[in-house]
Design an enzyme around this catalytic site. Sequence first.
Site, PDB file in Angstrom:
ATOM      1  N   LEU A  48       0.938  -1.210  -0.103  1.00 51.08           N
ATOM      2  CA  LEU A  48      -0.061   0.028   0.084  1.00 51.08           C
ATOM      3  C   LEU A  48       0.993   1.179  -0.093  1.00 51.08           C
ATOM      4  CD1 LEU A  48      -2.930   0.674  -0.012  1.00 51.08           C
ATOM      5  CD2 LEU A  48      -2.958   0.726   2.538  1.00 51.08           C
ATOM      6  N   ASP A  49       0.811   2.081  -1.034  1.00 48.29           N
ATOM      7  CA  ASP A  49       1.429   3.333  -0.979  1.00 48.29           C
ATOM      8  C   ASP A  49       1.920   3.924   0.394  1.00 48.29           C
ATOM      9  OD1 ASP A  49       2.135   2.596  -3.728  1.00 48.29           O
ATOM     10  OD2 ASP A  49       0.641   4.067  -4.623  1.00 48.29           O
ATOM     11  N   PRO A  50       2.704   4.589   0.440  1.00 44.95           N
ATOM     12  CA  PRO A  50       2.750   5.696   1.676  1.00 44.95           C
ATOM     13  C   PRO A  50       1.766   6.731   1.542  1.00 44.95           C
ATOM     14  CG  PRO A  50       5.002   5.406   0.614  1.00 44.95           C
ATOM     15  CD  PRO A  50       4.036   4.683  -0.262  1.00 44.95           C
TER      16      PRO A  50
END
EC number: 5.4.99.25
Length: 315
Positions: A48-50
């Site tokens: 999950l992207d930052p």
Amino acid sequence: MGRRGKKKGRPISGWLVFDKPIGMGSTDAVSKIKWLFQAEKAGHAGTLDPLASGMLPIALGEATKTVPYVQDGAKVYRFTVAWGEERSTDDLEGPVTKTSEKRPSEAEILALLPKYTGVIMQIPPQFSAIKIAGERAYDLAREGETVDIPAREIEIGRLELIETTPEGNSVFEIECGKGTYVRSLARDMGRDLECFGHISTLRRTEVDPFTAEDLVTLEQLEAAVPKAEEGEEVVLSYDAIDAYIVDTGAALECLPQVAITDDAAAKIRLGNPVIIRGRDAPVEAEEACATARGKLVAIGAIEAGMFKPKRVFAG
């Protein structure tokens, strides 16, 4: 030959359905959870992207053996597309690369959605973890290279327009399969609508088989961590934080379930096949779960009424 060092941490197993906050990377989240639980082993099921928040299932101990089954599960995202700008990263992190004064109407957006439903081809973002000639695409992109990433087949089960924000942006909800890039979806819809677009907010709300009810925040976990006063020599109790753990077997609800006896479980844990008994027991299955007293024993194949273990779990 040198002796192997003793594993550090507790031999705890199960799933922690973490509500990842914005700004935290997936690898950092795993490290944090591993430290909070003092676990021997941990890993996540789907990056999950930052800049994204929401559900990041994290496997502890024996549950790491079931990660592929969660990675393959359907996912639900709620996201906002900001129209009028395309960015290098397809989200807020990168610089603007294209602009437009045009804004799409609700009718135009609704007419476009069927194109992005079902099995479609999608080109991942330039800034993604896709490997190109052995290197990550995002590493090449950061060096200023434009890489040719081939389109991949993905499946989108549902894509809905939820609302339009006061700023004129569009909020969507999507249910999709493994490998779908929501950032690419925003990019491609913006191009089709001739107005450009990028993701401004992204939250993952579900990863099958887990739901929003399973989510646990960092604040909840930190409040449940056992603490001892400096100088105290006490045995810490992890009961409060361990209560947030979901059983390892929950990740395997998609497989046929076979109940076995304790004797059969002992044989399976030694790697031996056993005969499956019972009127409702499957005769053939490429993959199935064997459980004893409700606890996961093994994943294996059933052939001619015989369970043959492939992956065994500690009792």
